[in-house]
Design a protein around this motif. Structure first.
Motif, PDB file in Angstrom:
ATOM      1  N   VAL A   6      93.783  41.016  94.595  1.00 56.82           N
ATOM      2  CA  VAL A   6      92.885  41.331  95.699  1.00 56.82           C
ATOM      3  C   VAL A   6      92.355  42.735  95.493  1.00 56.82           C
ATOM      4  O   VAL A   6      93.109  43.660  95.193  1.00 56.82           O
ATOM      5  CB  VAL A   6      93.621  41.234  97.055  1.00 56.82           C
ATOM      6  N   ASP A   7      91.044  42.902  95.640  1.00 60.48           N
ATOM      7  CA  ASP A   7      90.430  44.216  95.564  1.00 60.48           C
ATOM      8  C   ASP A   7      90.769  44.974  96.846  1.00 60.48           C
ATOM      9  O   ASP A   7      90.308  44.624  97.928  1.00 60.48           O
ATOM     10  CB  ASP A   7      88.908  44.057  95.413  1.00 60.48           C
ATOM     11  N   ARG A  10      88.348  46.015  99.569  1.00 60.90           N
ATOM     12  CA  ARG A  10      87.735  44.989 100.416  1.00 60.90           C
ATOM     13  C   ARG A  10      88.696  44.453 101.480  1.00 60.90           C
ATOM     14  O   ARG A  10      88.320  43.583 102.260  1.00 60.90           O
ATOM     15  CB  ARG A  10      87.255  43.813  99.551  1.00 60.90           C
ATOM     16  N   MET A  11      89.912  44.956 101.513  1.00 60.63           N
ATOM     17  CA  MET A  11      90.924  44.374 102.391  1.00 60.63           C
ATOM     18  C   MET A  11      91.157  45.246 103.619  1.00 60.63           C
ATOM     19  O   MET A  11      91.309  46.465 103.520  1.00 60.63           O
ATOM     20  CB  MET A  11      92.244  44.181 101.649  1.00 60.63           C
ATOM     21  N   GLY A  45      84.377  36.464 104.793  1.00 58.54           N
ATOM     22  CA  GLY A  45      85.597  36.873 104.109  1.00 58.54           C
ATOM     23  C   GLY A  45      86.686  35.834 104.272  1.00 58.54           C
ATOM     24  O   GLY A  45      86.497  34.799 104.920  1.00 58.54           O
ATOM     25  N   VAL A  72      89.951  39.815 103.799  1.00 62.01           N
ATOM     26  CA  VAL A  72      89.412  40.258 102.510  1.00 62.01           C
ATOM     27  C   VAL A  72      87.910  39.998 102.515  1.00 62.01           C
ATOM     28  O   VAL A  72      87.452  38.850 102.453  1.00 62.01           O
ATOM     29  CB  VAL A  72      90.080  39.516 101.330  1.00 62.01           C
ATOM     30  N   ARG A  73      87.138  41.060 102.617  1.00 62.64           N
ATOM     31  CA  ARG A  73      85.683  40.948 102.707  1.00 62.64           C
ATOM     32  C   ARG A  73      85.089  40.385 101.427  1.00 62.64           C
ATOM     33  O   ARG A  73      85.522  40.704 100.317  1.00 62.64           O
ATOM     34  CB  ARG A  73      85.077  42.329 102.998  1.00 62.64           C
ATOM     35  N   GLU A  75      85.239  37.335 100.311  1.00 66.52           N
ATOM     36  CA  GLU A  75      85.979  36.236  99.680  1.00 66.52           C
ATOM     37  C   GLU A  75      85.918  34.944 100.489  1.00 66.52           C
ATOM     38  O   GLU A  75      86.686  34.018 100.235  1.00 66.52           O
ATOM     39  CB  GLU A  75      87.444  36.650  99.466  1.00 66.52           C
TER      40      GLU A  75
END
Length: 214
Positions: A6-7, A10-11, A45, A72-73, A75
Motif C-alpha cells: 500500500v502506498d 494514499r492511506m 478508494g 486507500v485513495r 484504489e
C-alpha cells in the motif's frame, strides 16, 4: 498475499471503534491479534476493515476489541461491495454538553510517543506528497481528545464506566487546532461529533456506550 503493498501517501484512517470488556490493568503484557474483515469498494478508494482482539498474555482473557477502517485513495473501482451502512442521524435538539480542547502546534510529535511513526504527521515533504500543505494531527489523537470529553461528560470521569466508542474521521485536523466535542446523551451512553474551529465536522457518526448500562 505475496507482493501486496500500500502506498502510505494514499492511506488515511477512516474510522475507529473500541470495546472495553473489563478494566485494563495498569501493568502487564497483552497479545493483539488482527484480522482483515473485508476490503470494500468506495469508488474513489478502497476501505480496509480490520478487527483486533487484545487478550491478557498470562490468562488469555479478552480485554478489548478494536475495529478500524483504513481508506486507500485511488484504489477503488474494482467492483467490490461498498460495505455496511450506518443509520446514524444527528439528534434534532441542542447538545447536552459541548466541550472544547486546544491542541498544541507540536501535538503530533507528542503523539508519536505512542509508537505511531507515520511520517504524514511529522515530515513536511511526505505531507506534501500525500496532498497536504503541512503535517496533520493523527486521527487517533483527535479521537483521544474526544474520548476524554466523553469520559467527563457521560461517564462521570470514571474509566470503569466507559464501555465502547465509535467515530468516523471526516476531515484532517491541522496542528494547533481547537476541537469542539458535541455530546447528546442517550439511555445507554451518547451520540457525539467533533468539530474544528471553522465549524467543520472532523469526527462524525459518533457513538459511545457505558459499560454499566450494557
Amino acid at each position: 498475499p505475496v507482493g501486496f503493498s500500500v502506498d502510505m501517501t494514499r492511506m488515511l484512517h477512516a474510522d475507529m471503534h473500541f470495546e472495553l470488556l473489563g478494566d485494563i490493568p495498569a501493568d502487564g503484557h497483552v497479545r493483539s491479534t488482527m484480522r482483515i474483515d473485508g476490503i470494500y469498494d468506495k469508488g474513489s478508494g478502497a476501505l480496509i476493515a480490520t478487527t483486533t482482539d487484545v487478550v491478557d498474555f498470562e490468562s488469555g482473557k479478552l480485554l478489548a476489541r478494536l475495529g478500524s477502517g483504513m481508506f486507500v485513495r485511488g484504489e477503488g473501482g474494482f467492483g467490490g461491495q461498498r460495505g455496511p451502512t450506518d443509520g446514524w442521524a444527528s439528534p434534532e435538539r441542542e447538545p447536552d454538553s459541548i466541550l472544547t480542547y486546544e491542541t498544541l502546534p507540536e501535538q503530533a510529535l507528542i503523539y508519536r510517543l505512542t509508537g505511531d511513526r507515520n511520517p504524514l504527521h511529522s515530515d513536511p515533504e511526505f505531507a506534501v506528497k500525500a496532498g497536504f500543505p503541512a503535517p496533520i494531527l493523527h486521527g487517533m489523537a483527535t479521537y483521544g481528545f474526544t474520548a476524554r470529553a466523553l469520559l467527563h461528560a457521560v461517564a462521570d470521569s470514571d474509566p470503569s464506566c466507559f464501555g465502547s466508542m465509535y467515530g468516523r474521521f471526516t476531515k484532517p485536523v491541522q496542528l494547533g487546532e481547537t476541537l469542539e466535542v458535541q455530546v447528546w446523551k442517550t439511555a445507554d451512553g451518547a451520540l457525539f461529533r467533533t468539530m474544528d474551529s471553522s465549524g467543520d465536522v472532523v469526527i462524525d457518526r459518533g457513538r459511545m456506550s457505558l459499560r454499566s448500562a450494557r
